[in-house]
Design a protein around this motif. Structure first.
Motif, PDB file in Angstrom:
ATOM      1  N   PRO A 172       9.102  56.855   9.114  1.00  0.00           N
ATOM      2  CA  PRO A 172       8.469  57.170   7.821  1.00  0.00           C
ATOM      3  C   PRO A 172       9.303  56.669   6.644  1.00  0.00           C
ATOM      4  CG  PRO A 172       9.412  59.143   8.814  1.00  0.00           C
ATOM      5  CD  PRO A 172       9.504  58.068   9.850  1.00  0.00           C
ATOM      6  N   ARG A 173       8.640  56.037   5.703  1.00  0.00           N
ATOM      7  CA  ARG A 173       9.332  55.517   4.524  1.00  0.00           C
ATOM      8  C   ARG A 173       9.733  56.621   3.556  1.00  0.00           C
ATOM      9  NH1 ARG A 173       9.611  50.197   3.757  1.00  0.00           N
ATOM     10  NH2 ARG A 173       8.407  48.843   5.145  1.00  0.00           N
ATOM     11  N   GLU A 174       9.179  57.815   3.712  1.00  0.00           N
ATOM     12  CA  GLU A 174       9.546  58.908   2.817  1.00  0.00           C
ATOM     13  C   GLU A 174      11.031  59.238   2.899  1.00  0.00           C
ATOM     14  OE1 GLU A 174       7.041  58.858   4.818  1.00  0.00           O
ATOM     15  OE2 GLU A 174       5.251  59.003   3.543  1.00  0.00           O
ATOM     16  N   LEU A 175      11.631  58.987   4.073  1.00  0.00           N
ATOM     17  CA  LEU A 175      13.062  59.261   4.221  1.00  0.00           C
ATOM     18  C   LEU A 175      13.880  58.364   3.299  1.00  0.00           C
ATOM     19  CD1 LEU A 175      13.218  59.540   8.115  1.00  0.00           C
ATOM     20  CD2 LEU A 175      13.219  61.419   6.464  1.00  0.00           C
ATOM     21  N   GLU A 176      13.559  57.080   3.255  1.00  0.00           N
ATOM     22  CA  GLU A 176      14.279  56.160   2.377  1.00  0.00           C
ATOM     23  C   GLU A 176      13.980  56.433   0.910  1.00  0.00           C
ATOM     24  OE1 GLU A 176      14.771  51.895   4.241  1.00  0.00           O
ATOM     25  OE2 GLU A 176      12.827  52.734   4.796  1.00  0.00           O
ATOM     26  N   GLU A 177      12.752  56.803   0.607  1.00  0.00           N
ATOM     27  CA  GLU A 177      12.416  57.103  -0.784  1.00  0.00           C
ATOM     28  C   GLU A 177      13.189  58.311  -1.281  1.00  0.00           C
ATOM     29  OE1 GLU A 177       8.237  57.575  -0.795  1.00  0.00           O
ATOM     30  OE2 GLU A 177       7.787  55.453  -0.445  1.00  0.00           O
ATOM     31  N   ALA A 178      13.333  59.323  -0.423  1.00  0.00           N
ATOM     32  CA  ALA A 178      14.124  60.494  -0.811  1.00  0.00           C
ATOM     33  C   ALA A 178      15.586  60.119  -0.983  1.00  0.00           C
ATOM     34  CB  ALA A 178      13.974  61.590   0.233  1.00  0.00           C
ATOM     35  N   ALA A 179      16.093  59.243  -0.100  1.00  0.00           N
ATOM     36  CA  ALA A 179      17.483  58.811  -0.229  1.00  0.00           C
ATOM     37  C   ALA A 179      17.677  57.966  -1.481  1.00  0.00           C
ATOM     38  CB  ALA A 179      17.888  58.011   1.014  1.00  0.00           C
ATOM     39  N   ARG A 180      16.681  57.156  -1.827  1.00  0.00           N
ATOM     40  CA  ARG A 180      16.782  56.332  -3.033  1.00  0.00           C
ATOM     41  C   ARG A 180      16.823  57.213  -4.282  1.00  0.00           C
ATOM     42  NH1 ARG A 180      12.539  53.671  -2.275  1.00  0.00           N
ATOM     43  NH2 ARG A 180      13.487  52.192  -0.805  1.00  0.00           N
ATOM     44  N   ILE A 181      16.067  58.306  -4.281  1.00  0.00           N
ATOM     45  CA  ILE A 181      16.101  59.242  -5.406  1.00  0.00           C
ATOM     46  C   ILE A 181      17.490  59.864  -5.543  1.00  0.00           C
ATOM     47  CG2 ILE A 181      15.172  61.425  -6.273  1.00  0.00           C
ATOM     48  CD1 ILE A 181      12.498  60.659  -5.028  1.00  0.00           C
ATOM     49  N   ASP A 182      18.151  60.102  -4.407  1.00  0.00           N
ATOM     50  CA  ASP A 182      19.501  60.688  -4.420  1.00  0.00           C
ATOM     51  C   ASP A 182      20.577  59.659  -4.728  1.00  0.00           C
ATOM     52  OD1 ASP A 182      18.464  63.149  -3.837  1.00  0.00           O
ATOM     53  OD2 ASP A 182      18.709  62.929  -1.664  1.00  0.00           O
ATOM     54  N   GLY A 183      20.187  58.390  -4.956  1.00  0.00           N
ATOM     55  CA  GLY A 183      21.155  57.374  -5.342  1.00  0.00           C
ATOM     56  C   GLY A 183      21.647  56.488  -4.223  1.00  0.00           C
ATOM     57  N   CYS A 184      21.013  56.535  -3.056  1.00  0.00           N
ATOM     58  CA  CYS A 184      21.437  55.690  -1.934  1.00  0.00           C
ATOM     59  C   CYS A 184      20.856  54.287  -2.086  1.00  0.00           C
ATOM     60  CB  CYS A 184      20.977  56.292  -0.606  1.00  0.00           C
ATOM     61  SG  CYS A 184      21.859  57.791  -0.125  1.00  0.00           S
ATOM     62  N   PHE A 190      20.560  52.401   5.293  1.00  0.00           N
ATOM     63  CA  PHE A 190      20.566  51.831   6.638  1.00  0.00           C
ATOM     64  C   PHE A 190      21.534  52.569   7.549  1.00  0.00           C
ATOM     65  CE2 PHE A 190      22.748  48.822   9.506  1.00  0.00           C
ATOM     66  CZ  PHE A 190      21.713  48.571  10.392  1.00  0.00           C
ATOM     67  N   PHE A 191      22.769  52.759   7.086  1.00  0.00           N
ATOM     68  CA  PHE A 191      23.794  53.342   7.942  1.00  0.00           C
ATOM     69  C   PHE A 191      23.623  54.846   8.143  1.00  0.00           C
ATOM     70  CE2 PHE A 191      26.096  49.434   6.690  1.00  0.00           C
ATOM     71  CZ  PHE A 191      26.451  48.990   7.945  1.00  0.00           C
ATOM     72  N   HIS A 192      23.122  55.556   7.152  1.00  0.00           N
ATOM     73  CA  HIS A 192      23.067  57.022   7.231  1.00  0.00           C
ATOM     74  C   HIS A 192      21.692  57.557   7.618  1.00  0.00           C
ATOM     75  CE1 HIS A 192      27.106  57.524   5.610  1.00  0.00           C
ATOM     76  NE2 HIS A 192      26.818  56.634   4.688  1.00  0.00           N
ATOM     77  N   ILE A 193      20.629  56.763   7.488  1.00  0.00           N
ATOM     78  CA  ILE A 193      19.288  57.274   7.774  1.00  0.00           C
ATOM     79  C   ILE A 193      18.618  56.476   8.880  1.00  0.00           C
ATOM     80  CG2 ILE A 193      16.993  57.672   6.814  1.00  0.00           C
ATOM     81  CD1 ILE A 193      18.297  58.153   4.111  1.00  0.00           C
ATOM     82  N   ILE A 194      18.479  55.169   8.671  1.00  0.00           N
ATOM     83  CA  ILE A 194      17.719  54.345   9.611  1.00  0.00           C
ATOM     84  C   ILE A 194      18.453  54.162  10.931  1.00  0.00           C
ATOM     85  CG2 ILE A 194      16.641  52.107   9.973  1.00  0.00           C
ATOM     86  CD1 ILE A 194      15.245  53.855   7.927  1.00  0.00           C
ATOM     87  N   LEU A 195      19.738  53.847  10.864  1.00  0.00           N
ATOM     88  CA  LEU A 195      20.485  53.539  12.087  1.00  0.00           C
ATOM     89  C   LEU A 195      20.518  54.705  13.077  1.00  0.00           C
ATOM     90  CD1 LEU A 195      21.910  51.020  13.129  1.00  0.00           C
ATOM     91  CD2 LEU A 195      24.067  51.973  12.330  1.00  0.00           C
ATOM     92  N   PRO A 196      20.785  55.955  12.642  1.00  0.00           N
ATOM     93  CA  PRO A 196      20.760  57.051  13.621  1.00  0.00           C
ATOM     94  C   PRO A 196      19.393  57.265  14.264  1.00  0.00           C
ATOM     95  CG  PRO A 196      21.929  57.720  11.639  1.00  0.00           C
ATOM     96  CD  PRO A 196      21.268  56.416  11.322  1.00  0.00           C
ATOM     97  N   LEU A 197      18.304  57.041  13.499  1.00  0.00           N
ATOM     98  CA  LEU A 197      16.969  57.230  14.052  1.00  0.00           C
ATOM     99  C   LEU A 197      16.564  56.094  14.991  1.00  0.00           C
ATOM    100  CD1 LEU A 197      15.089  58.496  10.854  1.00  0.00           C
ATOM    101  CD2 LEU A 197      15.904  59.854  12.788  1.00  0.00           C
ATOM    102  N   THR A 198      17.279  54.983  14.929  1.00  0.00           N
ATOM    103  CA  THR A 198      16.952  53.821  15.757  1.00  0.00           C
ATOM    104  C   THR A 198      17.766  53.817  17.046  1.00  0.00           C
ATOM    105  OG1 THR A 198      16.798  52.707  13.607  1.00  0.00           O
ATOM    106  CG2 THR A 198      16.403  51.358  15.509  1.00  0.00           C
ATOM    107  N   ARG A 199      18.390  54.900  17.390  1.00  0.00           N
ATOM    108  CA  ARG A 199      19.264  54.945  18.559  1.00  0.00           C
ATOM    109  C   ARG A 199      18.578  54.529  19.863  1.00  0.00           C
ATOM    110  NH1 ARG A 199      22.232  60.391  20.646  1.00  0.00           N
ATOM    111  NH2 ARG A 199      20.063  60.860  21.204  1.00  0.00           N
ATOM    112  N   PRO A 200      17.321  54.942  20.131  1.00  0.00           N
ATOM    113  CA  PRO A 200      16.705  54.475  21.382  1.00  0.00           C
ATOM    114  C   PRO A 200      16.619  52.957  21.495  1.00  0.00           C
ATOM    115  CG  PRO A 200      15.455  56.298  20.452  1.00  0.00           C
ATOM    116  CD  PRO A 200      16.473  55.913  19.427  1.00  0.00           C
TER     117      PRO A 200
END
Length: 284
Positions: A172-184, A190-200
């Motif tokens: 879901p793109r909402e995760l990145e949008e929320a992180a972008r609001i927090d200044g990411c 990529f390193f703190h949100i997307i990469l852990p969810l892409t573990r499989p």
């Protein structure tokens, strides 16, 4: 009536279980044959078709552990682990970065570049082997491990890039949008949100990269000349050539030794792969 249906269901399950067991035995027979042949005396490897040896020839393993061309099996194993480990690290890092750019970022020519990357999957490995060899030869990197490891850090494995792209597109793109609001920024997202969810997908990439690199013979044969740099795969060929007689027993014993790291690597990461695929329903 219910008893008849229950009996039919039980018979169907029995047939299914027996069929699965028979298929399992067929798939495991080559492994059992390899293991038993590695313990056969030299005169029974080719002459006898029996699965079980007349007596266990443990000297085959002692001969295999001595290595080939004066190089111990420990050195051969270390060389193989170094190449396979470097390839896994390179593919996981580079392919995940390239996949993140294609799956989550917006930039010019993204569609054509992605299509060009996908098209390289159909390109035979032998078609690029000669140009790559010329480049590495001019750089003075032939007879080193760099030609076997360095391309993995350049996202040259389009199959794994495509695999990770397809997985990231389901997040879901909402995760990145929320992180972008927090200044990411993109890298922190990529390193703190997307990469852990892409573990499989990353674990799948690591497993297949390790297996394919470990079993690779042709590319290693092209680039490695010094016996001290040989891997277990190359040593299997050299083991036969270095002997004046057909020492099939020690050769099969070394094949079993070469197979063990692959089995252990898969068993170590299988649990994470299954857990990740089971939790992949969170992607939607």
């Amino acid at each position: 009536m219910s008893l008849i249906r229950g009996g039919a269901v039980n018979r169907s399950r029995l047939v299914l279980h027996v069929s699965c067991l028979a298929a399992l035995l067929v798939m495991l027979y080559p492994l059992a044959w390899l293991l038993m042949t590695s313990l056969k005396p030299a005169n029974e490897v080719i002459a006898s078709l029996d699965l079980w040896p007349s007596h266990l020839e443990w000297s085959n393993y002692s001969t295999a552990l001595d290595g080939v061309s004066g190089v111990s099996v420990t050195r051969l194993l270390t060389n193989s682990l170094l190449i396979a480990g470097g390839a896994v690290l390179g593919n996981v890092i580079s392919c995940s970065l390239a996949a993140y750019a294609f799956a989550r970022l917006r930039f010019r020519m993204r569609g054509p570049l992605f299509a060009f990357m996908i098209a390289t999957i159909m390109l035979p490995h032998h078609a690029v082997l000669i140009p790559q060899y010329i480049i590495f030869n001019q750089l003075g990197l032939v007879n080193t491990y760099w030609p076997l490891i360095l391309p993995k850090f350049l996202a040259t494995e389009a199959f794994f890039v495509f695999l990770i792209v397809q997985f990231m597109r389901g997040l879901p793109r909402e995760l990145e949008e929320a992180a972008r609001i927090d200044g990411c920024g993109p890298f922190r997202s990529f390193f703190h949100i997307i990469l852990p969810l892409t573990r499989p997908a990353l674990i799948t990439t690591a497993i297949f990269t390790f297996i394919w690199t470990w079993n690779d013979f042709f590319t290693q044969l092209i680039y490695l000349f010094d016996p001290d740099k040989f891997t277990l795969t190359l040593a299997l060929r050299s083991f036969v050539d270095a002997s004046s007689q057909s020492s099939f027993g020690p050769m099969f014993a070394m094949s079993v030794i070469a197979l063990l790291p692959i089995v252990l690597f898969f068993l170590a990461f299988q649990r994470f792969l299954v857990e990740g695929m089971a939790s992949s329903g969170l992607k939607g």
